[in-house]
Design a protein around this motif. Structure first.
Motif, PDB file in Angstrom:
ATOM      1  N   GLY A 491       9.397   7.437   2.831  1.00 31.03           N
ATOM      2  CA  GLY A 491       9.363   6.512   3.949  1.00 31.03           C
ATOM      3  C   GLY A 491       8.393   6.897   5.044  1.00 31.03           C
ATOM      4  N   ARG A 492       7.599   7.938   4.817  1.00 33.21           N
ATOM      5  CA  ARG A 492       6.669   8.403   5.857  1.00 33.21           C
ATOM      6  C   ARG A 492       5.212   8.340   5.391  1.00 33.21           C
ATOM      7  NH1 ARG A 492      10.257  11.488   9.184  1.00 33.21           N
ATOM      8  NH2 ARG A 492      12.120  12.119   8.047  1.00 33.21           N
ATOM      9  N   LEU A 493       4.958   7.607   4.317  1.00 30.48           N
ATOM     10  CA  LEU A 493       3.617   7.608   3.734  1.00 30.48           C
ATOM     11  C   LEU A 493       2.876   6.305   3.992  1.00 30.48           C
ATOM     12  CD1 LEU A 493       4.447   9.402   0.359  1.00 30.48           C
ATOM     13  CD2 LEU A 493       3.449  10.388   2.433  1.00 30.48           C
ATOM     14  N   GLY A 494       3.139   5.700   5.128  1.00 30.99           N
ATOM     15  CA  GLY A 494       2.418   4.489   5.485  1.00 30.99           C
ATOM     16  C   GLY A 494       0.927   4.720   5.579  1.00 30.99           C
ATOM     17  N   GLY A 495       0.536   5.914   5.954  1.00 29.21           N
ATOM     18  CA  GLY A 495      -0.878   6.245   6.042  1.00 29.21           C
ATOM     19  C   GLY A 495      -1.560   6.153   4.695  1.00 29.21           C
ATOM     20  N   LEU A 496      -0.864   6.573   3.626  1.00 29.65           N
ATOM     21  CA  LEU A 496      -1.445   6.488   2.292  1.00 29.65           C
ATOM     22  C   LEU A 496      -1.618   5.038   1.851  1.00 29.65           C
ATOM     23  CD1 LEU A 496       0.146   9.335   0.125  1.00 29.65           C
ATOM     24  CD2 LEU A 496      -2.200   9.133   0.968  1.00 29.65           C
ATOM     25  N   ASP A 497      -0.695   4.181   2.236  1.00 29.81           N
ATOM     26  CA  ASP A 497      -0.839   2.752   1.917  1.00 29.81           C
ATOM     27  C   ASP A 497      -2.106   2.184   2.556  1.00 29.81           C
ATOM     28  OD1 ASP A 497       1.473   2.716   0.421  1.00 29.81           O
ATOM     29  OD2 ASP A 497       2.753   2.154   2.122  1.00 29.81           O
ATOM     30  N   THR A 498      -2.383   2.635   3.750  1.00 26.91           N
ATOM     31  CA  THR A 498      -3.616   2.184   4.427  1.00 26.91           C
ATOM     32  C   THR A 498      -4.847   2.653   3.658  1.00 26.91           C
ATOM     33  OG1 THR A 498      -2.503   2.250   6.576  1.00 26.91           O
ATOM     34  CG2 THR A 498      -4.903   2.268   6.578  1.00 26.91           C
ATOM     35  N   TRP A 499      -4.799   3.913   3.223  1.00 30.32           N
ATOM     36  CA  TRP A 499      -5.937   4.431   2.450  1.00 30.32           C
ATOM     37  C   TRP A 499      -6.059   3.724   1.107  1.00 30.32           C
ATOM     38  CZ3 TRP A 499      -9.794   7.002   4.318  1.00 30.32           C
ATOM     39  CH2 TRP A 499      -9.622   7.800   5.456  1.00 30.32           C
ATOM     40  N   ARG A 500      -4.939   3.366   0.502  1.00 29.81           N
ATOM     41  CA  ARG A 500      -4.982   2.663  -0.783  1.00 29.81           C
ATOM     42  C   ARG A 500      -5.614   1.283  -0.620  1.00 29.81           C
ATOM     43  NH1 ARG A 500      -0.206   2.949  -1.673  1.00 29.81           N
ATOM     44  NH2 ARG A 500      -0.095   4.704  -3.119  1.00 29.81           N
ATOM     45  N   LYS A 501      -5.246   0.590   0.425  1.00 27.24           N
ATOM     46  CA  LYS A 501      -5.848  -0.730   0.676  1.00 27.24           C
ATOM     47  C   LYS A 501      -7.355  -0.609   0.861  1.00 27.24           C
ATOM     48  CE  LYS A 501      -1.706  -2.700   2.831  1.00 27.24           C
ATOM     49  NZ  LYS A 501      -1.094  -3.200   4.089  1.00 27.24           N
ATOM     50  N   LYS A 502      -7.767   0.445   1.544  1.00 29.73           N
ATOM     51  CA  LYS A 502      -9.206   0.656   1.735  1.00 29.73           C
ATOM     52  C   LYS A 502      -9.888   0.924   0.407  1.00 29.73           C
ATOM     53  CE  LYS A 502     -10.589   2.887   5.352  1.00 29.73           C
ATOM     54  NZ  LYS A 502     -10.938   3.940   6.361  1.00 29.73           N
ATOM     55  N   ALA A 503      -9.272   1.722  -0.463  1.00 28.11           N
ATOM     56  CA  ALA A 503      -9.860   2.017  -1.773  1.00 28.11           C
ATOM     57  C   ALA A 503      -9.939   0.749  -2.627  1.00 28.11           C
ATOM     58  CB  ALA A 503      -9.031   3.084  -2.480  1.00 28.11           C
ATOM     59  N   LYS A 504      -8.908  -0.048  -2.601  1.00 27.49           N
ATOM     60  CA  LYS A 504      -8.905  -1.288  -3.382  1.00 27.49           C
ATOM     61  C   LYS A 504      -9.967  -2.258  -2.873  1.00 27.49           C
ATOM     62  CE  LYS A 504      -4.899  -3.037  -4.570  1.00 27.49           C
ATOM     63  NZ  LYS A 504      -3.504  -3.527  -4.499  1.00 27.49           N
ATOM     64  N   ALA A 505     -10.124  -2.297  -1.552  1.00 29.15           N
ATOM     65  CA  ALA A 505     -11.136  -3.196  -0.985  1.00 29.15           C
ATOM     66  C   ALA A 505     -12.536  -2.772  -1.404  1.00 29.15           C
ATOM     67  CB  ALA A 505     -11.008  -3.212   0.532  1.00 29.15           C
ATOM     68  N   LEU A 506     -12.756  -1.452  -1.435  1.00 28.29           N
ATOM     69  CA  LEU A 506     -14.067  -0.957  -1.852  1.00 28.29           C
ATOM     70  C   LEU A 506     -14.335  -1.288  -3.317  1.00 28.29           C
ATOM     71  CD1 LEU A 506     -14.004   2.524  -0.075  1.00 28.29           C
ATOM     72  CD2 LEU A 506     -15.603   0.660   0.424  1.00 28.29           C
ATOM     73  N   TYR A 507     -13.348  -1.089  -4.145  1.00 29.57           N
ATOM     74  CA  TYR A 507     -13.550  -1.328  -5.578  1.00 29.57           C
ATOM     75  C   TYR A 507     -13.664  -2.821  -5.889  1.00 29.57           C
ATOM     76  CZ  TYR A 507     -13.282  -0.555 -10.579  1.00 29.57           C
ATOM     77  OH  TYR A 507     -13.592  -0.519 -11.923  1.00 29.57           O
ATOM     78  N   SER A 508     -12.875  -3.611  -5.224  1.00 25.84           N
ATOM     79  CA  SER A 508     -12.871  -5.052  -5.517  1.00 25.84           C
ATOM     80  C   SER A 508     -14.108  -5.760  -4.965  1.00 25.84           C
ATOM     81  CB  SER A 508     -11.607  -5.700  -4.954  1.00 25.84           C
ATOM     82  OG  SER A 508     -11.606  -5.618  -3.538  1.00 25.84           O
ATOM     83  N   ASP A 509     -14.914  -5.047  -4.205  1.00 24.35           N
ATOM     84  CA  ASP A 509     -16.119  -5.658  -3.664  1.00 24.35           C
ATOM     85  C   ASP A 509     -17.057  -6.114  -4.793  1.00 24.35           C
ATOM     86  OD1 ASP A 509     -17.593  -6.138  -1.039  1.00 24.35           O
ATOM     87  OD2 ASP A 509     -19.107  -5.022  -2.186  1.00 24.35           O
ATOM     88  N   SER A 510     -17.141  -5.303  -5.846  1.00 24.77           N
ATOM     89  CA  SER A 510     -17.980  -5.705  -6.987  1.00 24.77           C
ATOM     90  C   SER A 510     -17.388  -6.918  -7.695  1.00 24.77           C
ATOM     91  CB  SER A 510     -18.130  -4.537  -7.964  1.00 24.77           C
ATOM     92  OG  SER A 510     -16.860  -4.127  -8.448  1.00 24.77           O
ATOM     93  N   CYS A 511     -16.073  -7.050  -7.721  1.00 22.80           N
ATOM     94  CA  CYS A 511     -15.435  -8.222  -8.324  1.00 22.80           C
ATOM     95  C   CYS A 511     -15.740  -9.476  -7.514  1.00 22.80           C
ATOM     96  CB  CYS A 511     -13.931  -8.010  -8.437  1.00 22.80           C
ATOM     97  SG  CYS A 511     -13.448  -6.700  -9.586  1.00 22.80           S
ATOM     98  N   LYS A 512     -15.791  -9.300  -6.225  1.00 24.03           N
ATOM     99  CA  LYS A 512     -16.136 -10.455  -5.383  1.00 24.03           C
ATOM    100  C   LYS A 512     -17.548 -10.931  -5.688  1.00 24.03           C
ATOM    101  CE  LYS A 512     -13.175  -9.224  -1.479  1.00 24.03           C
ATOM    102  NZ  LYS A 512     -13.124  -8.814  -0.060  1.00 24.03           N
TER     103      LYS A 512
END
Length: 628
Positions: A491-512
């Protein structure tokens, strides 16, 4: 007959006259005697007056002479009394010369007491004639005391081994040995005399401390060396593991020895000497402990990233030793606090140093894998946090003393403290766990920030950057999930969720970029309703102009090329299983619906020849599945 009567009266008269003459004669003598008495009385009265005049002063002088006589008698009696010690001096000297062993301890002590009493009486009299005797008595008393101290020392040394094997008592959970009851009785009897006849420092305390201190030091010396030697590892990069250093056994032996020694002291000395005797007896072994802790501290500081945990362990062990000894003896707390101080300060400093070490390690990276693989710094950092959980008690104590987030502003000046943690400070309640959890999330955030900064400099392309960050996140989460960090960080890993969203956004940029090719801008006749039959694509394509048909063909070809490139690149990346599945799912969810829609509308553009339309819906679905 008448004549006869006349003669009878005449005879009576004559007899009466004779008696009168006698009385007159006696009266005359009485008168004369009276006159003589009166003359004597007169003379006596005159003489008495003279006597009275003389006898007054004579009476006072007589009384003074009587007082002087009494005083002289008292002095003579006192002299006779004072002569007695001198008369018995030879007897006492014989006892003193024999010593406590031959004369018997009780007899010897009584002799010294008598000599002290005699000396006191003579010194009180202050008679010049007694000065030689006083000197002789003083010499005897001094010799007696010296022999008593020597006897105390000899007896104590005879009962004190050079050393014992402490592990024998620790491993078998046996109490450390005490002095025998007979020895304690004799030593206590000697001390009772010395304590009762000396207003200065007890000389026997010094003797006891010298003898027993050497025994304690010699018994503990091997464990002190072992504590230093076990800190040296075959592999310098190996992380310190709990219990692998000898400091725990060292502290356990010290506690057992010190507690036994305190019991000996309490049985021998008076209450006022317990503390001083215990302190001085333990001084040498405590100095060796302080030296050992300094050596360990130097080793820890030289290998802080791997051996900081030893500082935490030493802090807990030494704090426990201090608390236990304080409970059982009331002594040594401040001395142990001073000995522990360097290690405690290093333990505090390590919290900030470890964060800086994380930054330095990532900052020193010169190259990153082109396939997006994670770096060892990630697992090393998480392994460090996993290991810290094994030392949560002392770490929590340190963190509570610093306060939440206090590691961010640690400097040498604000870590110093002479206080030693109490048992209460090792209560790892909610506060300690909360603060440690905050430290962990700070560590993870610092790690991810440093990794992103370094990756943006060394990696080319958003997708590989996304892979690199996602791999790091996954390893972090896995190492939390599979260790004792899990209950602390749930319940204290909200920071990792933020980093995961950033990683997904970077990777999905090529899909866009790929998806752009699937958006058509061709407008059909809006007055016509789009066909809904199975031949929808043929109808749409038929309605297109040649220019629009060429545009659709180009879109299919561009999509095919960019999609194939994406698939190839995706398969060349080194991804954690969870990362590959996550990115494959994201790509499928983003591209497959768009492609299927585009295919439904325009796949008849090449009439099934495959010249422009490479994938149908089933074949592209298979490609997406191959990405997982």
């Amino acid at each position: 007959m008448a004549v006869g009567l006349s003669n009878g009266r005449h005879a009576v008269d004559e007899e009466a006259r004779a008696e009168v003459d006698v009385l007159n004669s006696r009266l005359e003598k009485t008168t004369q005697l009276t006159k003589k008495i009166q003359a004597c009385l007169g003379r006596l009265e005159a003489t008495g007056k003279s006597v009275r005049d003389v006898s007054g002063p004579l009476n006072g002088e007589t009384k003074r002479l009587q007082t002087l006589g009494n005083n002289i008698d008292a002095v003579i009696a006192a002299i006779e009394k004072l002569r007695q010690p001198a008369d018995s001096k030879d007897d006492e000297e014989n006892i003193i010369r024999q010593g406590p062993e031959k004369a018997g301890l009780s007899n010897y002590l009584n002799s010294i007491k008598r000599l002290n009493k005699a000396l006191e009486n003579m010194q009180t009299s202050n008679l010049r004639a007694n000065q030689q005797t006083i000197s002789d008595l003083q010499r005897l008393v001094k010799n007696g005391n010296t022999q008593l101290e020597n006897s105390f020392d000899k007896l104590l040394r005879s009962e004190t081994p050079r050393s014992i094997e402490p592990l024998h008592y620790i491993t078998k959970d046996r109490p450390f040995p005490l002095l025998s009851q007979d020895t304690i009785s004799k030593l206590s009897l000697m001390n009772s005399y010395v304590s009762g006849n000396s207003s200065s420092e007890n000389s026997l305390v010094k003797i006891y401390s010298e003898v027993r201190s050497a025994y304690l030091s010699q018994t503990l010396v091997n464990l002190a060396y072992a504590s230093v030697n076990t800190a040296k590892k075959k592999s310098p990069d190996a992380i310190y593991r709990s219990g692998t250093n000898g400091i725990g056994m060292y502290a356990q032996a010290m506690e057992g020895l010190f507690v036994a020694e305190y019991e000996n002291i309490c049985n021998i000395f008076m209450r006022q000497d317990w503390g001083p005797a215990f302190q001085t007896t333990c001084q040498a072994p405590l100095a060796e402990l302080a030296r050992t802790l300094r050596e360990l501290n130097n080793h820890i500081k030289a290998h802080l990233s791997t051996d900081c945990y030893l500082a935490y362990e030493v802090t807990e062990i030494m704090s426990g030793l201090s608390n236990n000894l304080d409970t059982r003896t009331g002594e040594l707390k401040s001395t142990l606090a001073s000995a522990l101080k360097p290690v405690r300060e290093t333990g505090k400093m390590s919290l900030a140093e470890l964060l800086d070490d994380t930054r330095r390690k990532v900052g020193a990276i010169q190259a990153l894998p082109s396939d997006g693989s994670s770096m060892p710094a990630v697992s090393e950092t998480m392994q460090r946090l996993q290991t810290m959980v094994d030392f949560l008690r002392p770490i929590s104590s340190i963190m509570v003393s610093l306060g939440d987030g206090g590691w961010k502003s640690i400097t040498p000046s604000n870590t110093s403290t002479d206080a030693i943690p109490s048992l209460a400070s090792f209560d790892i309640g909610a506060d300690g766990k909360e603060i440690f959890a905050h430290y962990c999330t700070d560590t993870i955030d610092i790690l991810m920030s440093a990794l992103e900064q370094k990756a943006r400099l060394l990696l080319k392309g958003k997708s590989v950057l996304g892979v690199f960050l996602a791999n790091s996140i996954t390893i972090i989460e896995r190492m939390i999930r599979d260790s004792d960090l899990k209950p602390l960080l749930e319940g204290r890993l909200g920071g990792l969720d933020t980093w995961r969203k950033k990683a997904k956004a970077l990777y999905s940029d090529s899909c866009k970029e790929i998806s752009i090719h699937l958006f058509d801008v061709i407008h059909t006749n809006r007055t016509q309703r789009p066909p809904s039959s199975s031949n929808e694509s043929a109808s749409i394509v038929k309605s297109l102009s040649s220019k629009d048909k060429d545009a659709i063909k180009a879109k299919f070809q561009t999509f095919n090329a960019s999609f194939d490139e994406f698939v190839t690149r995706h398969k060349t990346y080194s991804m954690e299983r969870e990362v590959r599945q996550m990115f494959a799912k994201d790509a499928q969810q983003m591209l497959e619906p768009l492609y299927n829609r585009f295919w439904d509308r325009y796949h008849e553009i090449d009439k099934g020849r495959g010249k422009y339309v490479k994938y149908d819906k089933s074949s592209i679905a298979a490609v997406f599945l191959s990405l997982y």
